[in-house]
Design a protein around this motif. Structure first.
Motif, PDB file in Angstrom:
ATOM      1  N   LEU A  60      41.614  31.644  25.639  1.00 34.15           N
ATOM      2  CA  LEU A  60      41.553  32.824  26.407  1.00 34.15           C
ATOM      3  C   LEU A  60      40.128  33.255  26.301  1.00 34.15           C
ATOM      4  CD1 LEU A  60      42.309  34.752  28.813  1.00 34.15           C
ATOM      5  CD2 LEU A  60      43.129  36.317  26.984  1.00 34.15           C
ATOM      6  N   PHE A  61      39.695  33.364  25.238  1.00 32.18           N
ATOM      7  CA  PHE A  61      38.139  33.645  25.144  1.00 32.18           C
ATOM      8  C   PHE A  61      37.310  32.582  25.815  1.00 32.18           C
ATOM      9  CE2 PHE A  61      34.298  32.068  22.679  1.00 32.18           C
ATOM     10  CZ  PHE A  61      33.452  33.162  22.943  1.00 32.18           C
ATOM     11  N   GLU A  62      37.584  31.448  25.709  1.00 35.96           N
ATOM     12  CA  GLU A  62      36.774  30.380  26.266  1.00 35.96           C
ATOM     13  C   GLU A  62      36.750  30.299  27.763  1.00 35.96           C
ATOM     14  OE1 GLU A  62      38.684  26.950  24.997  1.00 35.96           O
ATOM     15  OE2 GLU A  62      37.748  26.881  22.743  1.00 35.96           O
ATOM     16  N   ILE A  63      37.919  30.975  28.355  1.00 31.64           N
ATOM     17  CA  ILE A  63      38.062  30.983  29.718  1.00 31.64           C
ATOM     18  C   ILE A  63      37.010  32.296  30.295  1.00 31.64           C
ATOM     19  CG2 ILE A  63      39.498  32.074  31.671  1.00 31.64           C
ATOM     20  CD1 ILE A  63      41.708  30.172  30.169  1.00 31.64           C
ATOM     21  N   LEU A  64      37.154  33.428  29.510  1.00 29.85           N
ATOM     22  CA  LEU A  64      36.563  34.678  29.466  1.00 29.85           C
ATOM     23  C   LEU A  64      35.055  34.597  29.427  1.00 29.85           C
ATOM     24  CD1 LEU A  64      38.747  37.423  27.661  1.00 29.85           C
ATOM     25  CD2 LEU A  64      38.608  36.892  30.195  1.00 29.85           C
ATOM     26  N   ASN A  65      34.571  33.674  28.586  1.00 28.55           N
ATOM     27  CA  ASN A  65      33.292  33.405  28.222  1.00 28.55           C
ATOM     28  C   ASN A  65      32.631  32.592  29.409  1.00 28.55           C
ATOM     29  OD1 ASN A  65      30.969  33.743  26.513  1.00 28.55           O
ATOM     30  ND2 ASN A  65      31.059  31.805  25.663  1.00 28.55           N
ATOM     31  N   LYS A  66      33.516  31.689  30.233  1.00 30.89           N
ATOM     32  CA  LYS A  66      32.924  30.895  31.259  1.00 30.89           C
ATOM     33  C   LYS A  66      32.702  31.991  32.485  1.00 30.89           C
ATOM     34  CE  LYS A  66      35.009  26.627  30.898  1.00 30.89           C
ATOM     35  NZ  LYS A  66      36.063  25.658  31.347  1.00 30.89           N
ATOM     36  N   ILE A  67      33.461  33.131  32.593  1.00 31.32           N
ATOM     37  CA  ILE A  67      33.229  34.228  33.697  1.00 31.32           C
ATOM     38  C   ILE A  67      32.198  35.082  33.413  1.00 31.32           C
ATOM     39  CG2 ILE A  67      34.471  35.720  35.052  1.00 31.32           C
ATOM     40  CD1 ILE A  67      37.126  34.207  34.389  1.00 31.32           C
ATOM     41  N   LYS A  68      32.015  35.361  32.269  1.00 33.16           N
ATOM     42  CA  LYS A  68      31.349  36.602  31.705  1.00 33.16           C
ATOM     43  C   LYS A  68      31.162  37.498  32.527  1.00 33.16           C
ATOM     44  CE  LYS A  68      27.698  33.622  29.440  1.00 33.16           C
ATOM     45  NZ  LYS A  68      28.919  32.534  29.047  1.00 33.16           N
ATOM     46  N   PRO A  69      32.564  38.184  32.524  1.00 32.83           N
ATOM     47  CA  PRO A  69      32.795  39.508  33.337  1.00 32.83           C
ATOM     48  C   PRO A  69      32.067  40.573  33.070  1.00 32.83           C
ATOM     49  CG  PRO A  69      34.406  39.095  31.867  1.00 32.83           C
ATOM     50  CD  PRO A  69      33.384  38.115  31.662  1.00 32.83           C
ATOM     51  N   ASP A  70      31.667  41.447  34.203  1.00 33.68           N
ATOM     52  CA  ASP A  70      30.967  42.915  33.886  1.00 33.68           C
ATOM     53  C   ASP A  70      32.137  43.570  33.495  1.00 33.68           C
ATOM     54  OD1 ASP A  70      28.524  41.797  34.911  1.00 33.68           O
ATOM     55  OD2 ASP A  70      29.387  42.154  37.122  1.00 33.68           O
ATOM     56  N   VAL A  71      33.358  43.455  33.979  1.00 38.24           N
ATOM     57  CA  VAL A  71      34.611  44.470  33.788  1.00 38.24           C
ATOM     58  C   VAL A  71      35.758  43.531  33.414  1.00 38.24           C
ATOM     59  CG1 VAL A  71      35.984  46.059  34.657  1.00 38.24           C
ATOM     60  CG2 VAL A  71      33.670  46.077  35.317  1.00 38.24           C
ATOM     61  N   VAL A  72      36.442  43.978  32.461  1.00 34.06           N
ATOM     62  CA  VAL A  72      37.817  43.370  32.040  1.00 34.06           C
ATOM     63  C   VAL A  72      39.055  44.072  32.293  1.00 34.06           C
ATOM     64  CG1 VAL A  72      39.189  42.257  30.363  1.00 34.06           C
ATOM     65  CG2 VAL A  72      36.713  41.756  30.309  1.00 34.06           C
ATOM     66  N   PHE A  73      39.705  44.223  33.291  1.00 34.37           N
ATOM     67  CA  PHE A  73      40.672  45.036  33.547  1.00 34.37           C
ATOM     68  C   PHE A  73      42.131  44.227  32.677  1.00 34.37           C
ATOM     69  CE2 PHE A  73      38.496  45.470  37.691  1.00 34.37           C
ATOM     70  CZ  PHE A  73      38.112  46.790  37.487  1.00 34.37           C
ATOM     71  N   CYS A  74      42.917  45.211  32.033  1.00 30.92           N
ATOM     72  CA  CYS A  74      43.805  44.553  31.212  1.00 30.92           C
ATOM     73  C   CYS A  74      45.362  45.553  31.055  1.00 30.92           C
ATOM     74  CB  CYS A  74      43.489  44.662  29.794  1.00 30.92           C
ATOM     75  SG  CYS A  74      44.583  43.878  28.639  1.00 30.92           S
ATOM     76  N   GLU A  75      46.370  44.768  31.379  1.00 33.27           N
ATOM     77  CA  GLU A  75      47.660  45.062  31.315  1.00 33.27           C
ATOM     78  C   GLU A  75      48.060  46.000  30.011  1.00 33.27           C
ATOM     79  OE1 GLU A  75      52.254  44.006  31.470  1.00 33.27           O
ATOM     80  OE2 GLU A  75      50.648  42.447  31.718  1.00 33.27           O
ATOM     81  N   THR A  76      47.238  47.118  29.914  1.00 31.47           N
ATOM     82  CA  THR A  76      47.885  47.706  28.551  1.00 31.47           C
ATOM     83  C   THR A  76      47.239  49.108  28.734  1.00 31.47           C
ATOM     84  OG1 THR A  76      47.435  47.477  26.276  1.00 31.47           O
ATOM     85  CG2 THR A  76      45.199  47.405  27.535  1.00 31.47           C
ATOM     86  N   SER A  77      47.905  49.972  27.734  1.00 33.61           N
ATOM     87  CA  SER A  77      47.380  51.412  27.993  1.00 33.61           C
ATOM     88  C   SER A  77      46.140  51.702  27.013  1.00 33.61           C
ATOM     89  CB  SER A  77      48.588  52.352  27.690  1.00 33.61           C
ATOM     90  OG  SER A  77      48.800  52.141  26.236  1.00 33.61           O
ATOM     91  N   GLN A  78      45.320  52.769  27.391  1.00 29.86           N
ATOM     92  CA  GLN A  78      44.325  53.061  26.485  1.00 29.86           C
ATOM     93  C   GLN A  78      44.870  53.346  24.882  1.00 29.86           C
ATOM     94  OE1 GLN A  78      41.076  52.846  27.463  1.00 29.86           O
ATOM     95  NE2 GLN A  78      40.523  53.215  25.372  1.00 29.86           N
ATOM     96  N   GLN A  79      45.952  54.092  25.117  1.00 25.33           N
ATOM     97  CA  GLN A  79      46.585  54.318  23.417  1.00 25.33           C
ATOM     98  C   GLN A  79      46.802  53.258  22.556  1.00 25.33           C
ATOM     99  OE1 GLN A  79      47.623  55.443  26.646  1.00 25.33           O
ATOM    100  NE2 GLN A  79      48.078  57.628  26.511  1.00 25.33           N
ATOM    101  N   MET A  80      47.294  51.841  23.543  1.00 24.38           N
ATOM    102  CA  MET A  80      47.570  50.911  22.776  1.00 24.38           C
ATOM    103  C   MET A  80      46.177  50.186  22.237  1.00 24.38           C
ATOM    104  SD  MET A  80      50.707  48.712  24.300  1.00 24.38           S
ATOM    105  CE  MET A  80      50.495  47.411  23.093  1.00 24.38           C
TER     106      MET A  80
END
Length: 215
Positions: A23-43
């Motif tokens: 997954l890191f390799e995929i994200l590193n290709k995209i180099k996003p400005d923002v990562v939205f994630c299906e999780t809560s801030q508490q988690m």
């Protein structure tokens, strides 16, 4: 100019070739400005404190932060279901899992996840298998002829629907209040079809959705 956003379907723990490293390799290709994630801030805060160790997404995001600067946005703030409701859901799916067609589809899904990783999770094949499982769930529950199970299942589907709507609303809200060019949305593969449909039905003209992995 539209904001480019990739929908990346994932699982929450490493499975075979579906790993935090891939997954890191995929994200590193995209180099996003923002990562939205299906999780809560508490988690996410619990992860940073070392209280959670087994999150595939968090591990990949942590590695990405060492190579690339981005904003992390936890977008799943819907209240967690009660312990009693979770127990009823586990009981219900214990019965559903006894259905051969359902368990076979689930086995195929696991096998393909282990063997093909994110390539499978972000494919039409994955959507079709989850559709098969959904149809079997409904069939098994209809055969149980149990009003309580029907109520629990409907409540479960409503919960999933509400969470998906909230996550997309939170993305839209962030887009309205922030400037950026490139983003990803990390979301569990079981939500992929519903997210597809909701993105198409509720078009945000500011967003250009990419529904395939980067080359």
């Amino acid at each position: 100019m539209k904001i480019n956003i990739y929908l990346i379907s994932t699982v929450h723990k490493d499975k075979g070739n579906c790993t935090s490293e891939s997954l890191f390799e995929i994200l590193n290709k995209i180099k996003p400005d923002v990562v939205f994630c299906e999780t809560s801030q508490q988690m996410f805060e619990s992860f940073k404190k070392g209280l959670i160790h087994s999150s595939l997404e968090f591990n990949s995001i942590e590695k990405l932060s060492k190579h690339h600067s981005f904003s992390f946005v936890a977008i799943d703030s819907f209240p967690a279901p009660s312990l009693n409701f979770r127990e009823k859901i586990n009981e219900l799916f214990g019965l559903i899992d006894k259905d051969n067609k359902y368990s076979n589809a689930w086995r195929k899904n696991n096998e393909k996840t282990y063997l093909l990783g994110f390539k499978y999770l972000n494919s039409e094949d994955s959507i079709q298998l989850f559709n098969e499982m959904s149809e079997r769930e409904k069939h098994v529950i209809s055969q149980l002829d149990n009003l309580e199970y029907n109520k629990v299942y409907k409540k479960w589907l409503n919960l999933l629907d509400s969470r998906e709507n909230e996550m997309l609303e939170n993305i839209n809200s962030y887009v309205e209040n922030n400037e950026f060019k490139n983003a990803v949305f990390l979301c569990g593969c079981a939500h992929r079809r519903a997210i597809f449909d909701k993105v198409k039905a509720n078009k945000n003209i500011q967003l250009k959705w990419n529904l395939e992995l980067p080359k």
